[in-house]
Design a protein around this motif. Structure first.
Motif, mmCIF file in Angstrom:
data_model
loop_
_atom_site.group_PDB
_atom_site.id
_atom_site.type_symbol
_atom_site.label_atom_id
_atom_site.label_comp_id
_atom_site.label_asym_id
_atom_site.label_seq_id
_atom_site.Cartn_x
_atom_site.Cartn_y
_atom_site.Cartn_z
ATOM 1 N N TYR A 292 2.931 -20.645 20.436
ATOM 2 C CA TYR A 292 4.016 -21.568 20.772
ATOM 3 C C TYR A 292 4.345 -21.484 22.257
ATOM 4 O O TYR A 292 4.512 -22.476 22.933
ATOM 5 C CB TYR A 292 5.252 -21.228 19.939
ATOM 6 N N SER A 293 4.414 -20.251 22.783
ATOM 7 C CA SER A 293 4.774 -20.114 24.195
ATOM 8 C C SER A 293 3.967 -18.988 24.835
ATOM 9 O O SER A 293 3.143 -19.212 25.696
ATOM 10 C CB SER A 293 6.281 -19.833 24.326
ATOM 11 N N SER A 294 4.211 -17.770 24.384
ATOM 12 C CA SER A 294 3.586 -16.603 25.005
ATOM 13 C C SER A 294 2.856 -15.779 23.960
ATOM 14 O O SER A 294 2.984 -16.011 22.755
ATOM 15 C CB SER A 294 4.649 -15.747 25.698
ATOM 16 N N CYS A 295 2.092 -14.799 24.458
ATOM 17 C CA CYS A 295 1.383 -13.896 23.550
ATOM 18 C C CYS A 295 1.503 -12.478 24.083
ATOM 19 O O CYS A 295 1.963 -12.249 25.205
ATOM 20 C CB CYS A 295 -0.086 -14.311 23.409
ATOM 21 N N ASP A 296 1.080 -11.502 23.253
ATOM 22 C CA ASP A 296 1.192 -10.105 23.638
ATOM 23 C C ASP A 296 0.334 -9.822 24.865
ATOM 24 O O ASP A 296 -0.849 -10.156 24.902
ATOM 25 C CB ASP A 296 0.776 -9.215 22.463
ATOM 26 N N ARG A 297 0.944 -9.193 25.840
ATOM 27 C CA ARG A 297 0.262 -8.930 27.107
ATOM 28 C C ARG A 297 -0.986 -8.076 26.916
ATOM 29 O O ARG A 297 -1.982 -8.236 27.631
ATOM 30 C CB ARG A 297 1.266 -8.234 28.050
ATOM 31 N N MET A 301 -2.278 -11.373 21.069
ATOM 32 C CA MET A 301 -1.720 -11.879 19.811
ATOM 33 C C MET A 301 -0.446 -12.663 20.093
ATOM 34 O O MET A 301 0.381 -12.244 20.916
ATOM 35 C CB MET A 301 -1.428 -10.734 18.842
ATOM 36 N N CYS A 302 -0.299 -13.781 19.372
ATOM 37 C CA CYS A 302 0.835 -14.683 19.614
ATOM 38 C C CYS A 302 2.151 -14.042 19.187
ATOM 39 O O CYS A 302 2.223 -13.317 18.198
ATOM 40 C CB CYS A 302 0.650 -15.992 18.851
ATOM 41 N N SER A 303 3.196 -14.335 19.936
ATOM 42 C CA SER A 303 4.545 -13.944 19.535
ATOM 43 C C SER A 303 5.078 -14.942 18.522
ATOM 44 O O SER A 303 5.716 -14.571 17.533
ATOM 45 C CB SER A 303 5.468 -13.891 20.759
#
Length: 565
Positions: A292-297, A301-303
């Motif tokens: 949707y917007s960001s993922c795990d740095r 993996m998507c938040s």
């Protein structure tokens, strides 16, 4: 072993016999059980004779006070003063000690053991005022100061420190303890190099303590790289301490990844402090998938997923029956489903007769009108009203007119005037002069207008009759109607009033109250009265006598001839 305790008042006892060898102050005797005479501090253990009196007393029995009140200790045998009270000295203890450190001095000569700061002499009575001698101590006889005031030096503190000294200098040599900014040397008469930070340098050799911003090297004569921020670098090797945003490396000559946020990356390895939305990885150069917007740095993996997707990388599609196309990111389960779908992922279709079904097992929660059953496979009884029947049993929610029973399969008795009870079939009301659950029984009395639904007892008589069985005529032939229980008139002809309508309204009064005779000037018309009577007896004979009688309480027309039609 010394495991036994001496007598309580015994200060010391024999190691083997336990015999007391020294008593506590003020005690004597074999076991120190006896008390010395008053004012005696220490007495002989065997005889009790006083050896030392308490301060201020003398004599073998310590009964005499010292003659001088300023005397602290006097001879036990002669009473001569041996020690003065603190701060005093002399034969009669009348002279005060000087500025002694402890406040005590010798009794015979007043000599101090040591002086307070700023004083000297045998009695510490001489003020240290040699030149710029500090207030510590001095030797007046030899003109020696033990400490100088700030800014002075020498044996007698007569020399001024060099003006370039920051504050003080060495008492013996006059060398500056520290220099003012920009100076160095023993006497601070050398100038620091311009490149030194805040013009300060090491006092012993003039080398810079630190460099000005943008410079480095032993003599601060090398220039830092322009990419260093804020124009600063390590003095020993010129490497940047910090880089301007967007650069990294020892000399800040490398560019941060485009996925790094505005705060840039770590100087030593180029790793981003944080990523801009949509990127991940140490250098933020990996692209998030359908997040949707960001993922795990760290792992991409998507938040959160976009609507309609699920999974760690949001690569799976939610079931078509998920409400608003939303499902759990972890397993794709929907909560809740659209009304026509069921299952954990809302990918199964409800029976076509269901309005909605259980998400767990697909059984119908609600049916289309006229149907019932787990899958709405049964039709409701035709006698059910339009609201239908219960989904689990098929029983009607409401029955149509004149129907009763769980499935509205029964017809109400034809004698019921207002239908019957849905569950029992009992009539809700009977036609006039009938009673019973099915209104099949006639009222017991011929003059009864209406009787009890359950026992047939008369509740309302026909006009002109009263009593339990409605067999008695009204108590006056002038009554238009009378009370069922008393027989007294409940309605009088126009112009009359009273329990038997025996009274005439006063002259000029067209009609009056039946109970008080109070005059009323608004009397109803004769045609209205005739209509009510005609309706009551000729239309459908349903009981409206309450309205009829109440109306006659309001007016009193002489319509006897009309009533007897």
């Amino acid at each position: 072993m010394c495991n036994n305790t001496c007598y309580i008042k015994c200060q010391k006892c024999h190691q083997t016999t336990g015999a007391c060898t020294l008593c506590n102050d003020g005690e004597w005797g074999e076991t120190c059980e006896k008390t010395c005479v008053p004012n005696c501090k220490i007495c002989d253990k065997l005889t009790g004779d006083c050896r030392i009196c308490k301060p201020g007393y003398w004599n073998i029995s310590c009964e005499n006070k010292c003659s001088d009140p300023n005397c602290h200790v006097c001879s036990i045998s002669s009473g001569e003063c041996q020690a003065c009270k603190s701060g005093l000295w002399g034969e009669n203890c009348q002279t005060h000690c000087g500025n002694c450190t402890s406040g005590k001095c010798g009794k015979s000569d007043g000599r101090c053991a040591s002086c307070q700061f700023g004083f000297t002499g045998q009695n510490c009575s001489i003020l240290c005022n040699i030149g710029n001698c500090s207030s510590y101590s001095c030797n007046v006889n030899y003109q020696i100061c033990y400490g100088c005031n700030s800014g002075f030096w020498g044996t007698s503190c007569k020399h001024k420190c060099n003006q370039n000294c920051l504050s003080s200098c060495d008492k013996s040599s006059g060398n500056c303890s520290s220099c003012k900014d920009g100076l160095w040397g023993a006497n601070c008469n050398e100038t620091c190099m311009y490149n030194c930070s805040t013009s300060s340098c090491i006092r012993s050799n003039g080398s810079c303590s630190s460099c000005r911003a943008g410079l480095w090297g032993a003599n601060c004569n090398e220039t830092c790289m322009y990419n260093c921020s804020p124009s600063s670098c390590i003095r020993s090797n010129g490497q940047c301490s910090y880089c301007i945003p967007g650069l990294w490396g020892l000399f800040c000559n490398e560019t941060c990844s485009k996925g790094c946020s505005d705060i840039g990356c770590i100087r030593n390895n180029g790793h981003c402090y944080s990523c801009i939305s949509g990127f991940w990885g140490a250098f933020c150069n990996e692209t998030c998938s359908d997040c949707y917007s960001s993922c795990d740095r760290n792992n991409g993996m998507c938040s959160y997923c976009k609507d309609g997707l699920w999974g760690n990388l949001c690569a799976e599609s939610c079931g078509q029956g998920c409400l608003h196309s939303k499902c759990r990111m972890s397993n794709g389960y929907c909560s809740p489903c659209n009304s026509s779908y069921w299952g954990d992922r809302c990918n199964k279709t409800c029976n076509h007769n269901c309005l909605s079904c259980s998400k767990v097992n697909g059984l119908c929660d609600a049916c289309k009108p006229g149907l019932w059953g787990s899958f709405c496979e049964n039709k409701c009884n035709r006698s059910c009203r339009s609201v239908g029947c219960y989904i689990g049993s098929g029983e009607c929610m409401e029955c149509g007119f004149n129907r009763w029973g769980n499935f509205c399969e029964n017809v109400c008795s034809t004698s019921c005037s207002w239908g019957c009870n849905r569950h029992t079939g009992y009539c809700l009301r009977c036609e006039n002069r009938y009673w019973g659950h099915d209104c099949s029984n006639k009222c017991n009395d011929s003059k009864c207008e209406q009787c009890s639904l359950t026992n047939g007892l008369c509740s309302v008589c026909q006009p002109g009759f009263w009593g339990l069985n409605c067999k008695s005529t009204c108590k006056s032939d002038k009554c238009l109607d009378c009370n069922k229980d008393t027989g007294y008139c409940s309605g009088c002809p126009l112009g009359r009033w009273g329990l038997l309508c025996q009274n005439m309204c006063r002259d000029g009064c067209p009609c009056c109250s039946i109970s008080t005779g109070a005059c009323s000037y608004s009397c109803p018309s004769i045609s209205g009265i005739f209509f009510i009577y005609y309706f009551k007896y000729t239309f459908n004979k349903k009981l409206i006598s309450i309205a009829y009688v109440t109306l006659w309480h309001m007016f009193y027309a002489d319509i006897t001839s009309i009533i007897h039609i």
